[in-house]
Every structure is written in C-alpha cells, then in structure tokens.
Write a protein that holds these residues in place. Structure first.
Motif, PDB file in Angstrom:
ATOM      1  N   TRP A  81       0.859  -1.697  -0.307  1.00  0.00           N
ATOM      2  CA  TRP A  81      -0.350   0.029  -0.433  1.00  0.00           C
ATOM      3  C   TRP A  81       1.021   1.197  -0.029  1.00  0.00           C
ATOM      4  O   TRP A  81       2.109   1.500   0.271  1.00  0.00           O
ATOM      5  CB  TRP A  81      -0.259  -0.035   1.159  1.00  0.00           C
ATOM      6  CG  TRP A  81      -1.534  -1.019   1.516  1.00  0.00           C
ATOM      7  CD1 TRP A  81      -3.545  -1.539   0.597  1.00  0.00           C
ATOM      8  CD2 TRP A  81      -1.581  -2.377   2.193  1.00  0.00           C
ATOM      9  NE1 TRP A  81      -2.962  -2.826   0.803  1.00  0.00           N
ATOM     10  CE2 TRP A  81      -2.223  -3.264   1.529  1.00  0.00           C
ATOM     11  CE3 TRP A  81      -0.494  -2.838   2.792  1.00  0.00           C
ATOM     12  CZ2 TRP A  81      -2.905  -4.801   2.191  1.00  0.00           C
ATOM     13  CZ3 TRP A  81      -0.211  -3.898   3.497  1.00  0.00           C
ATOM     14  CH2 TRP A  81      -1.344  -5.164   2.987  1.00  0.00           C
ATOM     15  N   LYS A  82       0.285   2.100  -0.338  1.00  0.00           N
ATOM     16  CA  LYS A  82       0.884   3.478  -1.241  1.00  0.00           C
ATOM     17  C   LYS A  82       0.072   4.734  -0.339  1.00  0.00           C
ATOM     18  O   LYS A  82      -1.342   4.809  -0.206  1.00  0.00           O
ATOM     19  CB  LYS A  82       1.089   3.712  -1.870  1.00  0.00           C
ATOM     20  CG  LYS A  82       1.673   2.583  -3.143  1.00  0.00           C
ATOM     21  CD  LYS A  82       4.134   2.125  -2.550  1.00  0.00           C
ATOM     22  CE  LYS A  82       4.373   1.188  -2.897  1.00  0.00           C
ATOM     23  NZ  LYS A  82       5.049   0.663  -2.556  1.00  0.00           N
ATOM     24  N   GLY A  83       0.681   5.874   0.063  1.00  0.00           N
ATOM     25  CA  GLY A  83      -0.037   6.642   0.564  1.00  0.00           C
ATOM     26  C   GLY A  83      -0.845   6.945   1.675  1.00  0.00           C
ATOM     27  O   GLY A  83      -0.688   6.949   2.695  1.00  0.00           O
ATOM     28  N   ASP A  84      -2.057   7.501   1.629  1.00  0.00           N
ATOM     29  CA  ASP A  84      -2.894   8.074   1.913  1.00  0.00           C
ATOM     30  C   ASP A  84      -3.521   6.644   2.953  1.00  0.00           C
ATOM     31  O   ASP A  84      -4.190   6.543   3.736  1.00  0.00           O
ATOM     32  CB  ASP A  84      -4.716   8.667   1.932  1.00  0.00           C
ATOM     33  CG  ASP A  84      -4.176  10.461   1.709  1.00  0.00           C
ATOM     34  OD1 ASP A  84      -2.886  11.364   2.499  1.00  0.00           O
ATOM     35  OD2 ASP A  84      -4.668  10.862   0.911  1.00  0.00           O
ATOM     36  N   ARG A 106      -6.971  -5.311  -6.426  1.00  0.00           N
ATOM     37  CA  ARG A 106      -5.793  -5.363  -7.518  1.00  0.00           C
ATOM     38  C   ARG A 106      -5.160  -6.447  -7.002  1.00  0.00           C
ATOM     39  O   ARG A 106      -3.594  -5.768  -6.975  1.00  0.00           O
ATOM     40  CB  ARG A 106      -5.321  -3.987  -8.319  1.00  0.00           C
ATOM     41  CG  ARG A 106      -4.762  -3.261  -7.034  1.00  0.00           C
ATOM     42  CD  ARG A 106      -4.347  -1.664  -7.638  1.00  0.00           C
ATOM     43  NE  ARG A 106      -4.069  -0.858  -5.988  1.00  0.00           N
ATOM     44  CZ  ARG A 106      -2.746  -1.319  -5.357  1.00  0.00           C
ATOM     45  NH1 ARG A 106      -2.453  -2.170  -5.666  1.00  0.00           N
ATOM     46  NH2 ARG A 106      -2.523  -0.264  -4.138  1.00  0.00           N
ATOM     47  N   VAL A 107      -5.618  -7.749  -6.472  1.00  0.00           N
ATOM     48  CA  VAL A 107      -4.003  -8.722  -5.786  1.00  0.00           C
ATOM     49  C   VAL A 107      -2.727  -8.980  -6.942  1.00  0.00           C
ATOM     50  O   VAL A 107      -2.671  -8.819  -7.679  1.00  0.00           O
ATOM     51  CB  VAL A 107      -4.690  -9.675  -6.103  1.00  0.00           C
ATOM     52  CG1 VAL A 107      -3.635 -10.547  -4.779  1.00  0.00           C
ATOM     53  CG2 VAL A 107      -5.948  -9.605  -4.883  1.00  0.00           C
ATOM     54  N   SER A 108      -1.450  -8.298  -6.319  1.00  0.00           N
ATOM     55  CA  SER A 108      -0.418  -7.816  -6.715  1.00  0.00           C
ATOM     56  C   SER A 108       0.743  -8.970  -6.060  1.00  0.00           C
ATOM     57  O   SER A 108      -0.015  -9.746  -5.366  1.00  0.00           O
ATOM     58  CB  SER A 108       0.464  -6.692  -6.901  1.00  0.00           C
ATOM     59  OG  SER A 108       0.909  -6.424  -5.107  1.00  0.00           O
ATOM     60  N   LYS A 109       1.353  -9.348  -6.896  1.00  0.00           N
ATOM     61  CA  LYS A 109       2.602 -10.687  -5.731  1.00  0.00           C
ATOM     62  C   LYS A 109       2.537 -10.119  -4.578  1.00  0.00           C
ATOM     63  O   LYS A 109       2.404 -11.073  -3.363  1.00  0.00           O
ATOM     64  CB  LYS A 109       4.330 -10.901  -6.520  1.00  0.00           C
ATOM     65  CG  LYS A 109       3.728 -11.590  -7.592  1.00  0.00           C
ATOM     66  CD  LYS A 109       4.815 -11.908  -8.479  1.00  0.00           C
ATOM     67  CE  LYS A 109       4.969 -12.313  -9.280  1.00  0.00           C
ATOM     68  NZ  LYS A 109       6.042 -13.053 -10.207  1.00  0.00           N
ATOM     69  N   TYR A 118       1.716 -11.242   1.459  1.00  0.00           N
ATOM     70  CA  TYR A 118       0.904  -9.972   2.916  1.00  0.00           C
ATOM     71  C   TYR A 118      -0.850 -11.023   3.314  1.00  0.00           C
ATOM     72  O   TYR A 118      -0.246 -11.260   4.507  1.00  0.00           O
ATOM     73  CB  TYR A 118       0.302  -8.850   2.323  1.00  0.00           C
ATOM     74  CG  TYR A 118      -0.042  -8.353   4.103  1.00  0.00           C
ATOM     75  CD1 TYR A 118       0.559  -7.776   4.467  1.00  0.00           C
ATOM     76  CD2 TYR A 118      -1.338  -8.045   4.035  1.00  0.00           C
ATOM     77  CE1 TYR A 118      -0.171  -7.560   6.300  1.00  0.00           C
ATOM     78  CE2 TYR A 118      -2.608  -7.718   5.404  1.00  0.00           C
ATOM     79  CZ  TYR A 118      -1.270  -7.302   6.599  1.00  0.00           C
ATOM     80  OH  TYR A 118      -2.203  -6.752   8.101  1.00  0.00           O
ATOM     81  N   ILE A 119      -0.824 -11.664   2.398  1.00  0.00           N
ATOM     82  CA  ILE A 119      -2.231 -12.626   2.466  1.00  0.00           C
ATOM     83  C   ILE A 119      -1.862 -13.549   2.719  1.00  0.00           C
ATOM     84  O   ILE A 119      -2.289 -13.940   4.136  1.00  0.00           O
ATOM     85  CB  ILE A 119      -2.993 -12.521   1.554  1.00  0.00           C
ATOM     86  CG1 ILE A 119      -3.651 -11.415   1.339  1.00  0.00           C
ATOM     87  CG2 ILE A 119      -3.924 -13.479   1.894  1.00  0.00           C
ATOM     88  CD1 ILE A 119      -5.114 -10.902   0.174  1.00  0.00           C
ATOM     89  N   ASP A 120      -1.161 -14.195   2.554  1.00  0.00           N
ATOM     90  CA  ASP A 120       0.025 -15.357   3.211  1.00  0.00           C
ATOM     91  C   ASP A 120       0.313 -15.063   4.943  1.00  0.00           C
ATOM     92  O   ASP A 120       0.727 -16.584   5.568  1.00  0.00           O
ATOM     93  CB  ASP A 120       1.107 -15.372   2.611  1.00  0.00           C
ATOM     94  CG  ASP A 120       0.543 -16.092   1.017  1.00  0.00           C
ATOM     95  OD1 ASP A 120      -1.333 -16.649   0.927  1.00  0.00           O
ATOM     96  OD2 ASP A 120       0.693 -16.386  -0.601  1.00  0.00           O
ATOM     97  N   SER A 121       1.228 -13.707   4.745  1.00  0.00           N
ATOM     98  CA  SER A 121       2.076 -14.323   6.048  1.00  0.00           C
ATOM     99  C   SER A 121       1.049 -13.989   6.856  1.00  0.00           C
ATOM    100  O   SER A 121       1.251 -14.159   8.351  1.00  0.00           O
ATOM    101  CB  SER A 121       3.026 -12.354   5.985  1.00  0.00           C
ATOM    102  OG  SER A 121       3.599 -12.261   6.729  1.00  0.00           O
TER     103      SER A 121
END
Length: 150
Positions: free
Chosen positions: A25-28, A58-61, A66-69
């Motif tokens: 995640w970025k920004g706000d 927008r699921v990226s690698k 993170y989800i796996d973590s």
C-alpha cells in the motif's frame, strides 16, 4: 483470547514485520492502514478488513505475500496461545514488556528469558515449522529492543 483478537494480531504482526518494499500500500491508504494496525489502541477488525478489501482489489504478488503472511502469523499465534496461554501471549504479541528498573541488560529481563525459553522449546523439543520459528525470532528481537528502550 477471542478469534477477533487473534486476527487483529495476525494482521498487525504481518504488517509490522514486512520490509517497506514488501508493503503493497502507498499514500493515504498506507497511513490509514498503519494507524489502524500499529497506532490505534483498540483497532477494529471490521475497519482493518474494510481497508484491506478496498486495497486488495488489485491483488499483486506483494499483496498475496501479505495475505499469506497473515495466515502464517495466525498459526503461530494460535500455537502460542495453546502452549503458554492468553495473558503471556498477549504480552509478547503486543510487544509490551513489563517495565523493570535496574536490570543489568535486556537479556536479564524475566519476560525476555521466559519468551526465549518458549522459543527454545518450540524449536528444539516441539520441532515447530521454519515459518513459526522465524516469527518467534522476530517477535523475540522486537521484544528485546523494546526492553532496551524502556
């Protein structure tokens, strides 16, 4: 410890121990998520999940990592609660050592020693997974650093 508390710790610890370039995640959005996970005294699981859903469309690698973590931390947390109980687990998971005046070093702090013994037990006797051992090592290090600051 409730299932909701376990999930909140899972999200928070997964986020806390990711490197900056692994955080998707970025920004706000990042500021909102960090406030909810790391700063807010009583985070809301509903709010955390809402923020995650908004950002995970927008699921990226990195996001999948993170989800796996989070799922991996949940296993570690449940094992910890099962082995040492809610109260002691909460102290370690929240990285909140008791303030003790006049200790020689952070390694002589009784809670650090107890946590270290738990890690040794899980590693040598229970033969926990490599992921769990990594999580416990990161937590122990963070716990030690917090004691040093206090």
């Amino acid at each position: 410890m409730t299932q909701e508390q376990i999930e909140i710790y899972s999200y928070s610890l997964a986020y806390r121990f990711l490197s900056e370039n692994e955080k998707p995640w970025k920004g706000d959005s990042k500021k909102e998520i960090e406030y909810e996970l790391l700063i807010k005294p009583n985070p809301s699981l509903e709010k955390i999940k809402s923020l995650m859903q908004k950002e995970l469309k927008r699921v990226s690698k990195a996001e999948q990592f993170y989800i796996d973590s989070v799922a991996s931390w949940m296993v570690t947390i449940k094992n910890m609660i099962e082995k040492i109980g809610d109260e002691e687990s909460s102290k370690y998971l929240g990285i909140r050592p008791t303030i003790i005046d006049h200790i020689k070093s952070e390694c002589s702090h009784p809670e650090f020693q107890s946590f270290n013994q738990y890690l040794i037990q899980r590693r040598d006797i229970d033969k926990c997974s490599h992921e769990e051992l990594g999580h416990l090592s990161m937590l122990l290090t963070a716990f030690q650093r917090t004691i040093k600051i206090l």
